[in-house]
Structures are given as structure tokens and as C-alpha cells.
Design an enzyme around this catalytic site. Structure first.
Site, PDB file in Angstrom:
ATOM      1  N   SER A   1      34.385  46.453  45.340  1.00  0.00           N
ATOM      2  CA  SER A   1      33.970  45.263  46.112  1.00  0.00           C
ATOM      3  C   SER A   1      32.652  45.573  46.798  1.00  0.00           C
ATOM      4  O   SER A   1      32.356  46.743  47.081  1.00  0.00           O
ATOM      5  CB  SER A   1      35.035  44.967  47.172  1.00  0.00           C
ATOM      6  OG  SER A   1      34.542  44.048  48.124  1.00  0.00           O
TER       7      SER A   1
ATOM      8  N   TYR B   1      40.472  48.577  53.642  1.00  0.00           N
ATOM      9  CA  TYR B   1      40.087  47.924  52.373  1.00  0.00           C
ATOM     10  C   TYR B   1      38.712  48.438  51.935  1.00  0.00           C
ATOM     11  O   TYR B   1      38.541  48.884  50.791  1.00  0.00           O
ATOM     12  CB  TYR B   1      40.071  46.404  52.563  1.00  0.00           C
ATOM     13  CG  TYR B   1      39.702  45.644  51.307  1.00  0.00           C
ATOM     14  CD1 TYR B   1      40.622  45.473  50.283  1.00  0.00           C
ATOM     15  CD2 TYR B   1      38.424  45.100  51.146  1.00  0.00           C
ATOM     16  CE1 TYR B   1      40.295  44.777  49.122  1.00  0.00           C
ATOM     17  CE2 TYR B   1      38.085  44.403  49.988  1.00  0.00           C
ATOM     18  CZ  TYR B   1      39.021  44.249  48.988  1.00  0.00           C
ATOM     19  OH  TYR B   1      38.687  43.566  47.840  1.00  0.00           O
TER      20      TYR B   1
HETATM   21  N1  LIG Z   1      38.692  37.796  45.962  1.00  0.00           N
HETATM   22  C1  LIG Z   1      37.643  38.464  46.422  1.00  0.00           C
HETATM   23  O1  LIG Z   1      36.834  37.907  47.208  1.00  0.00           O
HETATM   24  C2  LIG Z   1      37.386  39.873  45.981  1.00  0.00           C
HETATM   25  C3  LIG Z   1      36.137  40.431  46.318  1.00  0.00           C
HETATM   26  C4  LIG Z   1      35.865  41.730  45.931  1.00  0.00           C
HETATM   27  C5  LIG Z   1      36.805  42.449  45.227  1.00  0.00           C
HETATM   28  N2  LIG Z   1      38.001  41.898  44.918  1.00  0.00           N
HETATM   29  C6  LIG Z   1      38.952  42.712  44.158  1.00  0.00           C
HETATM   30  O2  LIG Z   1      39.260  42.068  42.956  1.00  0.00           O
HETATM   31  C7  LIG Z   1      40.558  42.457  42.519  1.00  0.00           C
HETATM   32  C8  LIG Z   1      41.380  41.223  42.235  1.00  0.00           C
HETATM   33  O3  LIG Z   1      41.578  40.539  43.466  1.00  0.00           O
HETATM   34  P1  LIG Z   1      41.807  38.965  43.572  1.00  0.00           P
HETATM   35  O4  LIG Z   1      40.883  38.464  44.591  1.00  0.00           O
HETATM   36  O5  LIG Z   1      41.857  38.374  42.249  1.00  0.00           O
HETATM   37  O6  LIG Z   1      43.240  38.971  44.288  1.00  0.00           O
HETATM   38  P2  LIG Z   1      44.676  38.444  43.845  1.00  0.00           P
HETATM   39  O7  LIG Z   1      44.576  37.074  43.285  1.00  0.00           O
HETATM   40  O8  LIG Z   1      45.557  38.692  45.016  1.00  0.00           O
HETATM   41  O9  LIG Z   1      45.044  39.422  42.646  1.00  0.00           O
HETATM   42  C9  LIG Z   1      45.460  40.734  42.858  1.00  0.00           C
HETATM   43  C10 LIG Z   1      46.165  41.176  41.618  1.00  0.00           C
HETATM   44  O10 LIG Z   1      46.592  42.528  41.788  1.00  0.00           O
HETATM   45  C11 LIG Z   1      47.967  42.593  41.439  1.00  0.00           C
HETATM   46  N3  LIG Z   1      48.628  43.667  42.166  1.00  0.00           N
HETATM   47  C12 LIG Z   1      48.744  43.826  43.511  1.00  0.00           C
HETATM   48  N4  LIG Z   1      49.483  44.898  43.785  1.00  0.00           N
HETATM   49  C13 LIG Z   1      49.824  45.452  42.585  1.00  0.00           C
HETATM   50  C14 LIG Z   1      50.595  46.566  42.189  1.00  0.00           C
HETATM   51  N5  LIG Z   1      51.173  47.369  43.104  1.00  0.00           N
HETATM   52  N6  LIG Z   1      50.766  46.826  40.875  1.00  0.00           N
HETATM   53  C15 LIG Z   1      50.192  46.023  39.951  1.00  0.00           C
HETATM   54  N7  LIG Z   1      49.452  44.944  40.248  1.00  0.00           N
HETATM   55  C16 LIG Z   1      49.281  44.672  41.566  1.00  0.00           C
HETATM   56  C17 LIG Z   1      48.525  41.222  41.807  1.00  0.00           C
HETATM   57  O11 LIG Z   1      49.686  40.916  41.084  1.00  0.00           O
HETATM   58  P3  LIG Z   1      51.199  41.125  41.593  1.00  0.00           P
HETATM   59  O12 LIG Z   1      51.259  40.711  43.007  1.00  0.00           O
HETATM   60  O13 LIG Z   1      51.947  40.249  40.648  1.00  0.00           O
HETATM   61  O14 LIG Z   1      51.498  42.561  41.375  1.00  0.00           O
HETATM   62  C18 LIG Z   1      47.391  40.341  41.306  1.00  0.00           C
HETATM   63  O15 LIG Z   1      47.511  40.148  39.925  1.00  0.00           O
HETATM   64  C19 LIG Z   1      41.135  43.329  43.656  1.00  0.00           C
HETATM   65  O16 LIG Z   1      40.951  44.682  43.330  1.00  0.00           O
HETATM   66  C20 LIG Z   1      40.287  42.945  44.854  1.00  0.00           C
HETATM   67  O17 LIG Z   1      40.230  43.961  45.805  1.00  0.00           O
HETATM   68  C21 LIG Z   1      38.316  40.620  45.274  1.00  0.00           C
END
Ligand SMILES: NC(=O)c1ccc[n+]([C@@H]2O[C@H](COP(=O)([O-])OP(=O)(O)OC[C@H]3O[C@@H](n4cnc5c(N)ncnc54)[C@H](OP(=O)(O)O)[C@@H]3O)[C@@H](O)[C@H]2O)c1
Length: 253
Positions: free
Chosen positions: A140, A153
Site C-alpha cells: 500500500s 497496517y
Molecule cells: N482498499 C484500499 O484502499 C487499499 C489500499 C492499499 C492497499 N490495499 C490492500 O489491498 C488488498 C486487498 O484489500 P481490499 O481493499 O480489496 O480489501 P477487502 O475487500 O477487505 O479484501 C481483503 C481480502 O483478503 C481476504 N482475507 C482477509 N484475511 C484473510 C486470511 N486470513 N486468509 C485469506 N484471505 C484473507 C478477504 O477474504 P476473507 O475475509 O473471505 O478471507 C478478502 O478477500 C489488501 O492487502 C489491502 O491491504 C487496499
């Protein structure tokens, strides 16, 4: 689903929602066979139903090291050798000096950092042995600067940037390419709970487009959107006194 010719097989973790889900559908459309992992089996089945035969569900909790190895082996047995892996499983809860808790920190570290390591080990090992493959780790822009409310985080994402940068030269010797994905704010369930302004926020489909293009071009750092990239790199380059003058304004009681 209309797809282009077969590009290869990719494993995406964190594929049940948000960025990982959008990327799974985008890569499936582009001609990839997608092994989709996350804990929510029902959500993965719903995803697979949107791209029958192109997305296959492999439920997994990435914090379980042994199970992660088993699922990796299962994917390769059923779908053949992986050409690419995108590690996107992640979680976020606010923390900082006001509400710091080691228990909360452990949860984020175990998914974001240890979970990525658990996935990376079998993928890297097999790809290096075959001398072929590509791995992209989702960190991120929060990894660039310590920001109030994102203490643990940001630390996990900074660690992933460092880990990836450290391994890249060695992995390259075995023809394995590493990339780091540094998104700015993206509309997903992860950010839906934020009650503060999120500048330059984009949709998960836009994020998936940025990532797909970056992977296609084999770029090392896939960072987007460009306005957030400029802002975060500028903040990072400032002297600490000026940086703190800015980040103090982000403190919320
Ligand atoms: N959204 C943003 O603004 C943003 C910005 C920068 C980086 N990111 C990064 O992008 C990635 C995706 O995030 P997102 O925003 O798309 O969030 P999200 O919609 O909450 O997706 C997170 C994903 O990770 C999975 N997950 C969580 N815990 C897990 C575990 N223990 N084992 C396997 N899967 C797990 C969740 O599925 P389950 O709950 O079904 O396991 C879900 O599929 C993350 O690494 C996040 O830090 C996001």
C-alpha cells in the site's frame, strides 16, 4: 464469458472481495485461469459462478502456514504449474498511540505480513526451481510514511515493500520476476468503514485495471492513482520536521 487466448495460470489470494475479486474477474477476461483463495468459501463460489471454468475456488486462511502449502500443491496438481501469483489477502483496523493493542497488531501482522510469507514460500520455491514465474505482492502507499491511525497496517505494508525489494535481485537470477503493488485508496469493504476523507479514491475495477496493466508490462512498482503516488512520494521526501507538521493535522481524537 468471452476471453482472450490462454495466458497462463494465476493464484490470487484475497479474491473473495474488493481488489482481489475485481482482479480475478479482469484476469479471467484477459485469458488467465484463476485459482481464487480467501476464507469465505461462499463468496469464492459466487465469484467462480461469474466466470465458470475460468475462476476456480480454493478456500484458504493464509495465516495457516501448513494449509497454505497444501492448497498451493492442490492448485498445481489440479491446474498445472502456476505462471503467476498475486498476493492480495489483507486486513486493516485503525490503530495508533491512543488505542494501540498488541492483540490487534498481531492480527494484522499475521494476515498482512506472515500470511504473505506463508504464500510466498511455496510459490517462490517452485517457481525458482522451474526458473519461470511472476509474483506480485500487494502492499500500500501507506507503507511509505507512518500515518496516524495506520500504525500497524502501515508497518506491515512497509515490511512487504522491503521484503520484495530485498528478494527481487536474487529471484531474477532464477528468472522469477517480483512486483510490489502499492494502491492508494480503493473503494472496497476494507475502506467502507473509514469515516475520514479518502483523497483520490478509485473503484476496485479501476484498481484492477491498473494492476493488470502493470503486471502485463512487468513493472516492479505498480503504484496508483498517479495523484496519490505524487502526494505520498512528496511527503516521503520531506524532512521529518515538515512531515510531522503535516501528519499532526491528521490526528483524530
Ligand atoms: N482498499 C484500499 O484502499 C487499499 C489500499 C492499499 C492497499 N490495499 C490492500 O489491498 C488488498 C486487498 O484489500 P481490499 O481493499 O480489496 O480489501 P477487502 O475487500 O477487505 O479484501 C481483503 C481480502 O483478503 C481476504 N482475507 C482477509 N484475511 C484473510 C486470511 N486470513 N486468509 C485469506 N484471505 C484473507 C478477504 O477474504 P476473507 O475475509 O473471505 O478471507 C478478502 O478477500 C489488501 O492487502 C489491502 O491491504 C487496499
Amino acid at each position: 464469458m468471452a476471453t482472450e487466448t490462454h495466458k497462463g495460470t494465476v493464484w490470487i489470494t484475497g479474491a473473495s472481495s474488493g481488489i482481489g475479486r475485481a482482479l480475478a474477474l479482469r484476469l479471467a477476461r484477459d485469458g488467465w485461469k484463476v485459482a481464487a483463495s480467501a476464507r469465505s468459501a461462499g463468496e469464492l463460489d459466487a465469484l467462480a459462478a461469474e466466470a465458470p471454468g475460468h475462476v476456480i475456488a480454493f478456500p484458504l486462511d493464509v495465516t495457516d502456514m501448513k494449509r497454505t502449502r497444501e492448497v498451493h500443491a492442490d492448485i498445481e496438481e489440479r491446474l498445472g504449474p502456476l505462471d503467476m501469483a498475486v498476493l492480495a489477502a489483507g486486513t486493516y483496523t485503525r490503530d495508533g498511540a491512543f488505542d494501540f493493542s498488541a492483540t490487534n497488531a498481531q492480527k494484522m501482522i499475521s494476515v498482512n505480513l506472515q500470511g504473505a510469507c506463508n504464500t510466498l514460500e511455496p510459490v517462490l520455491e517452485t517457481m525458482m526451481r522451474r526458473r519461470r514465474g511472476k509474483i506480485a505482492i500487494t502492499a500500500s502507499v501507506a507503507g511509505y510514511n507512518g500515518l496516524p491511525g495506520g500504525a500497524t497496517y502501515g508497518a506491515t505494508k512497509a515490511a512487504l515493500n522491503n521484503l520484495c525489494e530485498a528478494m527481487k535481485p536474487e529471484a531474477e537470477r532464477h528468472n522469477v520476476s517480483l512486483s510490489i503493488i502499492n494502491p492508494g485508496f480503493v473503494e472496497t469493504p476494507l475502506t467502507a468503514k473509514n469515516d475520514f476523507p479518502m483523497p483520490f479514491i478509485i473503484s476496485s475495477n479501476e484498481a484492477a485495471d491498473h494492476i493488470a496493466r502493470g503486471l502485463e508490462a512487468d513493472r516492479y512498482e505498480i503504484i496508483f492513482p498517479w495523484k496519490m503516488k505524487l502526494a505520498i512520494k512528496f511527503l516521503h521526501a520531506l524532512p521529518a520536521t515538515i512531515r510531522f507538521a503535516i501528519t499532526r493535522r491528521l490526528v483524530r481524537e
